[in-house]
Design an enzyme around this catalytic site. Structure first.
Site, PDB file in Angstrom:
ATOM      1  N   LYS A   1      23.478 -37.317  65.221  1.00 20.77           N
ATOM      2  CA  LYS A   1      24.886 -37.399  64.781  1.00 20.77           C
ATOM      3  C   LYS A   1      25.556 -36.032  65.021  1.00 20.77           C
ATOM      4  CE  LYS A   1      23.655 -41.165  61.752  1.00 20.77           C
ATOM      5  NZ  LYS A   1      23.864 -41.918  60.510  1.00 20.77           N
TER       6      LYS A   1
ATOM      7  N   GLU B   1      29.390 -46.028  62.387  1.00 17.75           N
ATOM      8  CA  GLU B   1      30.252 -44.894  62.013  1.00 17.75           C
ATOM      9  C   GLU B   1      31.445 -44.789  62.968  1.00 17.75           C
ATOM     10  OE1 GLU B   1      27.213 -41.883  61.939  1.00 17.75           O
ATOM     11  OE2 GLU B   1      26.416 -42.707  60.070  1.00 17.75           O
TER      12      GLU B   1
ATOM     13  N   SER C   1      18.127 -45.407  56.916  1.00 17.57           N
ATOM     14  CA  SER C   1      17.247 -44.803  55.920  1.00 17.57           C
ATOM     15  C   SER C   1      15.759 -44.861  56.284  1.00 17.57           C
ATOM     16  CB  SER C   1      17.471 -45.429  54.535  1.00 17.57           C
ATOM     17  OG  SER C   1      18.774 -45.132  54.073  1.00 17.57           O
TER      18      SER C   1
ATOM     19  N   ASN D   1      18.877 -40.020  66.289  1.00 11.81           N
ATOM     20  CA  ASN D   1      20.329 -39.847  66.399  1.00 11.81           C
ATOM     21  C   ASN D   1      20.720 -38.674  65.513  1.00 11.81           C
ATOM     22  OD1 ASN D   1      23.088 -39.986  66.377  1.00 11.81           O
ATOM     23  ND2 ASN D   1      23.220 -41.984  65.345  1.00 11.81           N
TER      24      ASN D   1
ATOM     25  N   GLY E   1      22.010 -43.933  55.536  1.00  7.06           N
ATOM     26  CA  GLY E   1      22.189 -42.761  54.680  1.00  7.06           C
ATOM     27  C   GLY E   1      22.126 -43.037  53.189  1.00  7.06           C
TER      28      GLY E   1
ATOM     29  N   HIS F   1      28.028 -47.649  67.319  1.00  8.93           N
ATOM     30  CA  HIS F   1      27.481 -47.262  66.012  1.00  8.93           C
ATOM     31  C   HIS F   1      28.516 -47.569  64.925  1.00  8.93           C
ATOM     32  CE1 HIS F   1      25.849 -44.884  62.739  1.00  8.93           C
ATOM     33  NE2 HIS F   1      24.710 -44.836  63.414  1.00  8.93           N
TER      34      HIS F   1
ATOM     35  N   GLU G   1      21.290 -52.075  62.388  1.00  4.30           N
ATOM     36  CA  GLU G   1      21.514 -51.041  61.383  1.00  4.30           C
ATOM     37  C   GLU G   1      22.468 -51.579  60.320  1.00  4.30           C
ATOM     38  OE1 GLU G   1      20.746 -46.787  62.913  1.00  4.30           O
ATOM     39  OE2 GLU G   1      22.794 -47.288  63.425  1.00  4.30           O
TER      40      GLU G   1
HETATM   41  P1  13P Z   1      19.962 -42.558  58.495  1.00  6.50           P
HETATM   42  O1  13P Z   1      18.576 -42.630  59.095  1.00  6.50           O
HETATM   43  O2  13P Z   1      20.378 -41.181  58.135  1.00  6.50           O
HETATM   44  O3  13P Z   1      20.144 -43.571  57.414  1.00  6.50           O
HETATM   45  O4  13P Z   1      20.981 -42.974  59.688  1.00  6.50           O
HETATM   46  C1  13P Z   1      20.713 -44.123  60.417  1.00  6.50           C
HETATM   47  C2  13P Z   1      21.615 -44.173  61.580  1.00  6.50           C
HETATM   48  O5  13P Z   1      22.813 -44.342  61.443  1.00  6.50           O
HETATM   49  C3  13P Z   1      21.012 -43.951  62.903  1.00  6.50           C
HETATM   50  O6  13P Z   1      21.898 -44.280  63.930  1.00  6.50           O
END
Ligand code: 13P
Length: 248
Positions: A13, A101, A210, A11, A175, A99, A169
Protein backbone atom coordinates in the site's frame (compact mmCIF):
# COMPACT_ATOMS: atom_id res chain seq x y z
CA UNK A 1 -8.76 -30.70 -9.68
CA UNK A 2 -6.43 -28.40 -11.56
CA UNK A 3 -2.89 -28.23 -10.23
CA UNK A 4 -2.68 -24.58 -9.24
CA UNK A 5 0.53 -23.17 -7.77
CA UNK A 6 0.30 -21.22 -4.52
CA UNK A 7 0.97 -17.50 -4.70
CA UNK A 8 1.81 -15.06 -1.90
CA UNK A 9 1.50 -11.36 -2.69
CA UNK A 10 2.64 -8.51 -0.46
CA UNK A 11 0.68 -5.29 -0.97
CA UNK A 12 2.72 -2.60 0.74
CA UNK A 13 0.00 0.00 0.00
CA UNK A 14 1.31 3.57 0.62
CA UNK A 15 4.19 2.49 2.85
CA UNK A 16 7.95 2.42 2.50
CA UNK A 17 10.71 4.93 1.78
CA UNK A 18 13.86 4.24 -0.17
CA UNK A 19 15.86 2.79 2.73
CA UNK A 20 13.11 0.89 4.53
CA UNK A 21 11.58 -0.40 1.29
CA UNK A 22 14.86 -1.64 -0.11
CA UNK A 23 15.78 -3.32 3.19
CA UNK A 24 12.42 -5.08 3.26
CA UNK A 25 12.69 -6.21 -0.36
CA UNK A 26 16.27 -7.42 0.15
CA UNK A 27 15.30 -9.44 3.24
CA UNK A 28 12.46 -11.12 1.36
CA UNK A 29 14.66 -11.76 -1.70
CA UNK A 30 17.37 -13.31 0.52
CA UNK A 31 14.87 -15.61 2.24
CA UNK A 32 13.43 -16.66 -1.12
CA UNK A 33 16.87 -17.23 -2.66
CA UNK A 34 17.87 -19.42 0.28
CA UNK A 35 15.03 -21.80 -0.61
CA UNK A 36 15.56 -21.96 -4.36
CA UNK A 37 13.76 -23.49 -6.18
CA UNK A 38 10.69 -22.13 -4.41
CA UNK A 39 7.68 -24.41 -4.20
CA UNK A 40 5.38 -21.37 -4.44
CA UNK A 41 5.38 -17.91 -6.05
CA UNK A 42 6.14 -14.67 -4.21
CA UNK A 43 5.24 -11.19 -5.48
CA UNK A 44 6.02 -7.83 -3.89
CA UNK A 45 3.86 -4.83 -4.78
CA UNK A 46 5.65 -1.73 -3.48
CA UNK A 47 4.36 1.81 -4.04
CA UNK A 48 5.10 3.12 -7.54
CA UNK A 49 8.06 5.19 -6.31
CA UNK A 50 9.88 2.02 -5.24
CA UNK A 51 9.15 -0.27 -8.17
CA UNK A 52 12.37 0.45 -10.02
CA UNK A 53 14.77 0.30 -7.04
CA UNK A 54 13.02 -2.84 -5.73
CA UNK A 55 13.32 -4.40 -9.21
CA UNK A 56 17.09 -4.06 -8.96
CA UNK A 57 17.14 -5.58 -5.45
CA UNK A 58 15.04 -8.65 -6.30
CA UNK A 59 16.72 -9.30 -9.67
CA UNK A 60 18.20 -12.80 -9.71
CA UNK A 61 16.00 -13.95 -6.80
CA UNK A 62 12.72 -15.87 -7.19
CA UNK A 63 10.76 -12.80 -5.99
CA UNK A 64 8.56 -11.22 -8.64
CA UNK A 65 7.40 -7.63 -8.84
CA UNK A 66 3.92 -6.15 -9.03
CA UNK A 67 2.23 -2.76 -8.94
CA UNK A 68 -0.80 -1.58 -6.98
CA UNK A 69 -2.64 0.11 -9.85
CA UNK A 70 -2.32 0.84 -13.54
CA UNK A 71 -4.14 3.11 -15.97
CA UNK A 72 -6.43 1.88 -18.75
CA UNK A 73 -4.71 3.94 -21.44
CA UNK A 74 -1.29 3.10 -22.85
CA UNK A 75 0.07 6.65 -22.77
CA UNK A 76 -1.13 10.21 -23.11
CA UNK A 77 -2.37 13.27 -21.26
CA UNK A 78 -3.20 11.64 -17.91
CA UNK A 79 -1.29 13.65 -15.34
CA UNK A 80 -0.11 11.58 -12.41
CA UNK A 81 -1.08 8.22 -13.91
CA UNK A 82 1.08 5.22 -14.80
CA UNK A 83 0.24 2.84 -17.65
CA UNK A 84 0.45 -0.93 -17.67
CA UNK A 85 3.09 -0.72 -20.39
CA UNK A 86 5.24 1.47 -18.14
CA UNK A 87 4.90 -1.06 -15.32
CA UNK A 88 5.91 -3.91 -17.62
CA UNK A 89 8.86 -1.79 -18.76
CA UNK A 90 10.12 -1.66 -15.15
CA UNK A 91 9.93 -5.43 -14.81
CA UNK A 92 6.50 -5.81 -13.20
CA UNK A 93 4.81 -9.13 -13.87
CA UNK A 94 1.66 -8.44 -11.86
CA UNK A 95 -0.66 -5.54 -11.14
CA UNK A 96 -3.32 -5.31 -8.44
CA UNK A 97 -6.53 -3.85 -9.89
CA UNK A 98 -9.85 -2.90 -8.31
CA UNK A 99 -8.64 -2.94 -4.72
CA UNK A 100 -11.52 -1.96 -2.42
CA UNK A 101 -9.51 0.99 -1.10
CA UNK A 102 -9.37 2.41 -4.64
CA UNK A 103 -13.00 1.54 -5.34
CA UNK A 104 -13.98 3.44 -2.17
CA UNK A 105 -11.56 6.39 -2.16
CA UNK A 106 -10.92 6.90 -5.89
CA UNK A 107 -14.42 6.01 -7.05
CA UNK A 108 -13.20 3.15 -9.24
CA UNK A 109 -16.16 1.31 -10.71
CA UNK A 110 -16.16 -2.28 -11.93
CA UNK A 111 -16.44 -0.95 -15.51
CA UNK A 112 -13.25 1.07 -15.00
CA UNK A 113 -11.54 -1.97 -13.49
CA UNK A 114 -12.51 -4.02 -16.55
CA UNK A 115 -10.79 -1.50 -18.83
CA UNK A 116 -7.69 -1.60 -16.65
CA UNK A 117 -7.58 -5.40 -16.73
CA UNK A 118 -7.80 -5.38 -20.53
CA UNK A 119 -4.93 -2.86 -20.73
CA UNK A 120 -2.82 -4.79 -18.21
CA UNK A 121 -3.20 -8.09 -20.03
CA UNK A 122 -2.45 -6.40 -23.36
CA UNK A 123 0.81 -5.16 -21.82
CA UNK A 124 1.61 -8.74 -20.76
CA UNK A 125 0.86 -8.26 -17.06
CA UNK A 126 -1.05 -10.66 -14.84
CA UNK A 127 -4.00 -8.77 -13.36
CA UNK A 128 -4.87 -9.44 -9.72
CA UNK A 129 -8.55 -8.53 -9.61
CA UNK A 130 -9.75 -7.68 -6.09
CA UNK A 131 -13.34 -8.30 -5.08
CA UNK A 132 -15.13 -8.52 -1.75
CA UNK A 133 -18.38 -7.80 0.00
CA UNK A 134 -19.03 -4.95 2.45
CA UNK A 135 -20.14 -5.48 6.03
CA UNK A 136 -23.71 -4.55 5.04
CA UNK A 137 -23.78 -7.08 2.20
CA UNK A 138 -22.41 -9.72 4.53
CA UNK A 139 -24.98 -8.94 7.24
CA UNK A 140 -27.83 -9.24 4.77
CA UNK A 141 -26.60 -12.62 3.51
CA UNK A 142 -25.72 -11.17 0.09
CA UNK A 143 -21.95 -11.77 0.16
CA UNK A 144 -21.90 -14.49 -2.47
CA UNK A 145 -24.10 -12.67 -4.97
CA UNK A 146 -22.28 -9.36 -4.41
CA UNK A 147 -18.88 -10.94 -5.04
CA UNK A 148 -20.06 -12.93 -8.08
CA UNK A 149 -21.53 -9.77 -9.56
CA UNK A 150 -18.35 -7.82 -8.92
CA UNK A 151 -16.30 -10.50 -10.66
CA UNK A 152 -18.46 -10.54 -13.79
CA UNK A 153 -18.73 -6.75 -13.97
CA UNK A 154 -14.99 -6.20 -13.41
CA UNK A 155 -13.87 -8.50 -16.22
CA UNK A 156 -13.54 -7.25 -19.77
CA UNK A 157 -15.65 -9.04 -22.37
CA UNK A 158 -12.54 -10.82 -23.58
CA UNK A 159 -9.95 -11.68 -20.98
CA UNK A 160 -6.96 -13.99 -20.83
CA UNK A 161 -7.53 -16.48 -18.01
CA UNK A 162 -3.82 -17.32 -17.99
CA UNK A 163 -3.11 -13.69 -17.03
CA UNK A 164 -5.74 -13.42 -14.32
CA UNK A 165 -5.69 -13.91 -10.56
CA UNK A 166 -8.72 -13.12 -8.41
CA UNK A 167 -8.26 -12.00 -4.80
CA UNK A 168 -11.23 -12.39 -2.48
CA UNK A 169 -10.84 -9.57 0.03
CA UNK A 170 -13.92 -8.96 2.18
CA UNK A 171 -13.93 -5.19 2.78
CA UNK A 172 -14.75 -5.69 6.46
CA UNK A 173 -11.77 -8.03 6.94
CA UNK A 174 -9.14 -5.63 5.61
CA UNK A 175 -7.05 -4.17 8.42
CA UNK A 176 -9.63 -5.20 11.03
CA UNK A 177 -8.14 -8.37 12.48
CA UNK A 178 -11.43 -10.12 11.66
CA UNK A 179 -11.57 -13.01 9.21
CA UNK A 180 -14.31 -15.03 7.56
CA UNK A 181 -14.59 -18.68 8.59
CA UNK A 182 -12.83 -21.23 6.42
CA UNK A 183 -16.27 -22.42 5.31
CA UNK A 184 -17.12 -18.91 4.14
CA UNK A 185 -13.82 -18.52 2.29
CA UNK A 186 -14.33 -21.90 0.58
CA UNK A 187 -17.91 -21.03 -0.38
CA UNK A 188 -17.00 -17.63 -1.86
CA UNK A 189 -13.97 -19.01 -3.71
CA UNK A 190 -16.19 -21.65 -5.29
CA UNK A 191 -18.70 -18.95 -6.28
CA UNK A 192 -15.86 -16.97 -7.89
CA UNK A 193 -14.74 -20.01 -9.92
CA UNK A 194 -18.31 -20.70 -10.96
CA UNK A 195 -18.68 -17.09 -12.15
CA UNK A 196 -15.49 -17.42 -14.18
CA UNK A 197 -16.99 -20.38 -16.03
CA UNK A 198 -14.94 -23.21 -17.53
CA UNK A 199 -11.65 -21.35 -16.97
CA UNK A 200 -12.42 -21.07 -13.23
CA UNK A 201 -10.43 -24.20 -12.42
CA UNK A 202 -7.21 -22.77 -13.83
CA UNK A 203 -7.41 -19.26 -12.30
CA UNK A 204 -5.68 -18.78 -8.95
CA UNK A 205 -8.08 -17.42 -6.34
CA UNK A 206 -6.37 -15.79 -3.35
CA UNK A 207 -7.71 -14.77 0.04
CA UNK A 208 -6.88 -11.34 1.50
CA UNK A 209 -7.84 -9.45 4.66
CA UNK A 210 -6.02 -9.54 8.02
CA UNK A 211 -3.78 -12.44 6.98
CA UNK A 212 -1.08 -12.93 9.63
CA UNK A 213 1.47 -15.62 10.53
CA UNK A 214 -0.93 -16.82 13.24
CA UNK A 215 -3.87 -17.50 10.90
CA UNK A 216 -2.26 -18.21 7.51
CA UNK A 217 -1.71 -21.95 8.05
CA UNK A 218 -5.30 -23.22 7.88
CA UNK A 219 -6.19 -20.70 5.13
CA UNK A 220 -3.33 -21.83 2.90
CA UNK A 221 -4.07 -25.50 3.63
CA UNK A 222 -7.53 -25.08 2.12
CA UNK A 223 -7.49 -26.54 -1.43
CA UNK A 224 -9.81 -23.79 -2.74
CA UNK A 225 -7.31 -21.14 -1.61
CA UNK A 226 -4.42 -20.69 -4.04
CA UNK A 227 -2.59 -18.13 -1.97
CA UNK A 228 -2.92 -14.91 0.00
CA UNK A 229 -2.82 -11.17 -0.62
CA UNK A 230 -1.15 -9.68 2.44
CA UNK A 231 -1.33 -6.03 3.52
CA UNK A 232 0.15 -4.88 6.83
CA UNK A 233 1.85 -8.20 7.63
CA UNK A 234 3.87 -7.86 4.40
CA UNK A 235 5.70 -4.86 5.85
CA UNK A 236 7.76 -7.11 8.10
CA UNK A 237 10.00 -9.58 6.28
CA UNK A 238 9.98 -12.22 9.04
CA UNK A 239 6.20 -12.09 9.33
CA UNK A 240 5.69 -12.09 5.58
CA UNK A 241 8.02 -15.03 5.13
CA UNK A 242 6.37 -16.93 7.98
CA UNK A 243 3.12 -16.58 6.04
CA UNK A 244 4.74 -17.61 2.75
CA UNK A 245 6.26 -20.72 4.30
CA UNK A 246 2.78 -21.97 5.15
CA UNK A 247 2.45 -22.68 1.41
CA UNK A 248 4.81 -25.62 1.72
P1 13P B 1 -4.42 -6.30 5.58
O1 13P B 1 -3.63 -7.57 5.39
O2 13P B 1 -3.63 -5.21 6.20
O3 13P B 1 -5.74 -6.57 6.23
O4 13P B 1 -4.74 -5.75 4.09
C1 13P B 1 -5.27 -6.63 3.16
C2 13P B 1 -5.26 -5.98 1.83
O5 13P B 1 -5.98 -5.04 1.59
C3 13P B 1 -4.30 -6.50 0.85
O6 13P B 1 -4.56 -6.00 -0.43
Amino acid sequence: MANRRKLVVGNWKMNGRLTSGLNLAKDVADKASAQKPLAFDVVLCPPATLIWPVAEVVAGSPVMLGAQNGHAANHGAYTGEISAGMLADLGCRYVILGHSERRAAQGETSAMVAEKIAAAQLAGLIAILCVGETQEQRASGAAETAVARQVSESLPEKFDASKLVVAYEPVWAIGSGELPTLDDIRRIHKAIRKTLGPVGEMVQVLYGGSVAPSNAGPILAEPEVDGVLVGSASLNSDGFWAIAEKCR
